[in-house]
Design an enzyme around this catalytic site. Structure first.
Site, PDB file in Angstrom:
ATOM      1  N   GLU A 287      -3.541  -0.010  -5.040  1.00 26.43           N
ATOM      2  CA  GLU A 287      -4.983   0.245  -4.916  1.00 26.43           C
ATOM      3  C   GLU A 287      -5.554  -0.252  -3.595  1.00 26.43           C
ATOM      4  O   GLU A 287      -6.514   0.302  -3.079  1.00 26.43           O
ATOM      5  CB  GLU A 287      -5.736  -0.437  -6.081  1.00 26.43           C
ATOM      6  N   ASP A 329      -6.316  13.050  34.980  1.00 26.75           N
ATOM      7  CA  ASP A 329      -7.033  13.579  36.127  1.00 26.75           C
ATOM      8  C   ASP A 329      -6.849  12.609  37.285  1.00 26.75           C
ATOM      9  O   ASP A 329      -6.412  11.472  37.097  1.00 26.75           O
ATOM     10  CB  ASP A 329      -8.511  13.740  35.762  1.00 26.75           C
ATOM     11  N   THR A 702      -6.033 -11.040  -5.240  1.00 26.39           N
ATOM     12  CA  THR A 702      -5.153 -11.941  -4.503  1.00 26.39           C
ATOM     13  C   THR A 702      -4.435 -11.249  -3.356  1.00 26.39           C
ATOM     14  O   THR A 702      -3.999 -11.900  -2.408  1.00 26.39           O
ATOM     15  CB  THR A 702      -4.102 -12.545  -5.457  1.00 26.39           C
TER      16      THR A 702
END
Length: 891
Positions: A287, A329, A702
């Protein structure tokens, strides 16, 4: 809205052009201009639409893991486990909120871009010169352009001459001369001597022009439209995380579906079996993965912003780390976009007095002001005079001037008169023929053929070195003669010397190029400038390794796709000169088709299409145009090429750190899943060692802060000494899964299971026997606390992929130490506070249980440290072969 402006042939003679535009030298009447504004629309560039926040927010809920958790929440609801369903929904909302807020913050960082076109213009309306809003210009208007103005629309000059800075369109650093009576030369529009273009700046002169195109029908509009084609593609990290999440989701669903009948056959009821399946899904789903990745990338964005780079998309940080080719460039990117005098040639040799006389004459023959954005050449001459101790005050210079013969594009020189002295500067081939005398060490002498030949040879030598050369001369005569006319005044000149100048490279660029080469990154130069000049700059900064291959725009246009692929595939760094926007885009697409991750840098409008198409477009924030910044993914606020290399290093570190916290998060899936397998395979004879809410407490409580701290881990040794990883190398590979599931996971599962059964044995439990509520809560708490203890060891093990922990410092990551302290406090609160004990099914642990858990972190870290030591003993070559995406030169 009509497209008539696009049909105008702006290169036809003014009389025919006026007839076509139904206008004249006195411009339009106000009523006609208002009517045309309705027909043609405002003179402004339409911008690409930004993403709408509702769609962005909705996208957060369609991620595979979010969908999977929704399924788990629905199952929990139908299984009458309302608290579990609510907890899972809270997880979904937390993930979506984190990702959405961070994306919004990153986008807002670059929303405040000023309009590219100037606010107003001087235009003839009703026969009078008035100031009008630039957005109200229409085809047929006659505008006035003077030094310091920005051109508001594409136009054809009808009188006068100007020097314009076209670098925003073609990349050339030197201003180009445009004149009303210029010869019609076939070729690209940008090289037409009678045309000026929207978005360019006038650096000298004064002229009037008739507007031919406005808004999106201008050259800048065409390039802006080209830059907005296509859609934004997912970055390598986005593709890999999406693929990994689908794999995880499929594995979680498969595990839940497979073990559901096992639970029923083992004697569990359907309600218990469904709860068991949900537990498996929740245990398999990391999760915290998505918010942790989001926050790690957001930290990278903030770090880069402090270093001078604003990233518009979070995943662009990681894309930078994948870069294999930089297409840069020249003007304003490799160079400072300002001329600097580098060489002086004096007829009598280098002498301070003669050098000061030359510098004073050159600076007096200017119209620029030191604080202005005028002609870069004249600004360089003002700086030269100041450096030589003869500074020229612009205001005093202008006040003392009695005549000005402006720069003539045909003769390529200009002159100023101050009292009885005329100063001339210009192209050597224009000034030298007018000189009859020379200032040498002995004073003024006749200009001999030998000195003339030496001057000509010096001009050729400087030109071959890519320098711009000016000849400077003077004449002392009566003020009346010098002010009587140009033809009489610019004769019988005394040559003072030659001035050679160059647009110098930025000081930090050579070291940055060297770092890029060390990291296995190739650098190509793509510029609209002159080939030899670009090649010289490339050689100075270390691009091409002293063997510059120059390919002109015409040569590129003549190449087929196969020829271009072969050119880019030989490993040589190339200077593409006189390139067009289409050419840049073609180079970018050719590199990407070969599997390269392309970073395209630039600041001009001509860079925008390729910036948009590249994997990572990098625009300049100070000197860059808004069109380029709009098209780019990252904006350099300090215009420093070296920031790109620092950003690449940050991107590599972010990718490595993503792997570290993915390893950390994945390692806990095994000890979370094993308890459910024990419960199912025993047919319920062994009580469930862990509850679903305890799993959620681990995954979101945790686990989160230590994972975030790993996302801020400093780089392992040798980060920028390894080649770019393959774009196909995923965040999740075999070695990561082996470490996570086979090594750290199995070790943790063994320790956690031992702690659970040891707690049951102390309570006197026998297989199949009933267990009191207090003893069961204490046993599940041992499992919960055991996983937390193993997380600490895993966190230290995950800090390095190959090197030893000692090589980076055991306590060097203070954020991790703080995260572990929070983890311990959080776990203690859940274990020892009675209100939370009732919610999470925990019980207070005594001294014996804590002593049993104490060695867990050291054991988990020690097993992985031994594994990495074994890898180091095998040698770096073998380790690199096993893990190409996480190589290190540390041994």
């Amino acid at each position: 809205m009509t497209t008539a402006p696009a049909e105008v042939d702006e290169r036809q003679p003014p009389t025919e052009l006026f007839r076509h535009l139904r206008s004249g030298p006195t411009g339009l009447r106000s009523r006609e201009a208002a009517r045309r504004l309705t027909v043609y629309g405002p003179n402004e560039l339409s911008r690409r639409q930004t993403r709408h926040w509702p769609r962005q927010l909705l996208a957060q809920f369609t991620q595979p893991l979010a969908v999977l958790l929704m399924v788990a929440a629905v199952l929990a609801w139908f299984g009458h486990t309302v608290a579990l369903a609510a907890a899972v929904v809270a997880v979904i909302l937390l993930n979506a909120g984190f990702a959405f807020v961070q994306e919004q913050q990153a986008e807002r960082a670059v929303e405040a871009l000023a309009a590219f076109l100037p606010m107003s213009a001087r235009v003839l309306r009703d026969g009078e010169l008035v100031e009008a809003p630039a957005r109200e210009l229409v085809p047929g208007d006659v505008i006035e352009v003077t030094e310091g103005d920005r051109v508001c629309a594409d136009a054809r000059l009808i009188e006068g001459a100007v020097a314009v800075d076209l670098s925003a369109l073609n990349g050339e650093s030197a201003p180009a001369v445009r004149t009303a009576d210029g010869d019609l030369v076939p070729g690209p529009l940008l090289e037409a001597r009678e045309l000026v273009f929207s978005g360019t700046s006038c650096t000298a002169g004064q002229a009037r022009a008739v507007v031919t195109h406005t808004g999106m029908h201008t050259e800048i509009g065409r390039i802006a439209a080209l830059s907005q084609r296509g859609r934004v593609e997912a970055s390598p990290l986005e593709r890999q995380v999406r693929r990994a999440t689908w794999i995880i989701a499929a594995a979680a669903v498969a595990a839940g579906v497979a073990f559901l009948p096992i639970g029923v056959l083992a004697g569990l009821g359907w309600a218990a079996a469904i709860s068991f399946a949900i537990g498996l899904i929740v245990a398999n789903v990391p999760e915290g993965l998505l918010p942790t990745i989001t926050l790690a990338l957001a930290a990278g964005v903030r770090e880069l912003a402090r270093a001078g780079a604003v990233v518009k998309r979070l995943s662009a940080v990681e894309t930078l780390g994948s870069t294999t080719v930089i297409c840069t460039d020249k003007t304003g990117t490799l160079t400072e976009n300002r001329m600097r005098v580098t060489q002086l040639w004096l007829p009598g040799g280098e002498q301070d007095a003669a050098a000061r006389a030359l510098a004073l004459a050159a600076a007096t023959c200017t119209t620029a002001h030191a604080a202005d954005r005028g002609d870069p050449t004249e600004l360089a001459l003002l700086r030269l005079a100041a450096e030589r101790g003869v500074p020229v005050d612009a205001a005093a210079r202008d006040a003392a001037r009695t005549a000005l013969y402006a720069f003539d594009p045909r003769t390529k020189r200009m002159s100023t008169v101050t009292g009885d002295r005329l100063y001339t500067k210009g192209a050597p081939e224009s000034v030298l023929p007018l000189c009859t005398r020379v200032l040498d060490a002995g004073g003024i002498a006749e200009l001999t053929e030998a000195v003339r030949a030496e001057a000509t040879a010096t001009v050729d030598r400087y030109a071959r070195a890519g320098l711009r050369v000016l000849a400077v001369a003077q004449r002392v005569a009566s003020a009346g003669l010098l002010a009587a006319g140009r033809e009489n005044a610019e004769a019988g000149l005394t040559l003072l010397g030659l001035v050679a100048m160059v647009d110098p490279p930025r000081a930090a660029v050579p070291a940055a190029v060297a770092d890029a080469h060390r990291a296995g990154i190739r650098v190509h130069v793509i510029t609209g400038d002159y080939g030899p000049t670009a090649a010289t700059i490339a050689a100075e900064v270390g691009i091409g390794d002293g063997h510059q291959r120059v390919v002109t725009g015409a040569e590129l246009d003549a190449m087929g796709d196969a020829d271009l692929d072969r050119l880019l595939g030989d490993g040589q760094e190339i200077v593409f000169a006189r390139s067009s926007p289409e050419g840049k885009l073609r180079i970018c697409e050719a590199l990407r088709s070969e599997g390269h991750i392309v970073a395209m840098t630039g600041d001009g409008v001509n860079d925008a299409p390729a910036l948009r198409r590249a994997d990572i477009g990098v625009a300049m924030g100070r000197s860059g145009t808004d069109v380029a910044r709009e098209a780019a993914t990252m904006v350099l606020t300090d215009d420093n090429f070296a920031t790109i290399v620092r950003a690449i290093e940050a991107g590599r570190r972010v990718f490595d750190n993503v792997r570290k916290f993915v390893l950390y998060i994945f390692a806990h899936a095994v000890p979370e899943v094993v308890p459910f397998l024990i419960f199912a395979l025993s047919g319920g004879a062994v009580p469930l060692p862990l509850t679903v809410l305890q799993i959620l407490a681990i995954d979101l409580g945790t686990e989160t802060l230590p994972a975030l701290a790993l996302g801020r881990e400093r780089a392992e040794p040798g980060l920028m000494a390894r080649p770019p990883r393959s774009p196909k190398a995923g965040v999740i590979d075999r070695r990561l899964l082996w470490r996570a599931w086979g090594l750290l996971g199995v070790t943790s599962a063994i320790l956690v299971t031992a702690g659970f059964f040891w707690s049951l044995w102390r309570a006197g439990w026998q297989p199949g026997a009933a267990l009191s509520g207090a003893d069961y809560d204490r046993a599940t708490t041992m499992t919960f606390a055991g996983i937390v203890a193993c997380q600490i060891g895993t966190a230290f093990a995950a800090r390095t992929d190959y090197a030893s922990l000692r090589s980076i410092g055991v306590f060097s990551n203070r954020l991790l130490l703080g995260g572990i302290a929070f983890e311990l406090v959080f776990a203690a609160v859940l274990i020892y506070l009675p209100p939370l004990q009732a919610v999470f099914g925990t019980a207070a642990l005594g001294g014996a249980e804590l002593a049993f858990l104490a060695p867990f972190p050291l054991l988990v870290w020690g097993v992985d440290e031994l594994y990495r030591a074994w890898l180091r003993r095998r040698g770096s070559r073998t380790a690199h072969q096993e893990a190409p995406s996480c190589e290190s030169s540390t041994s």
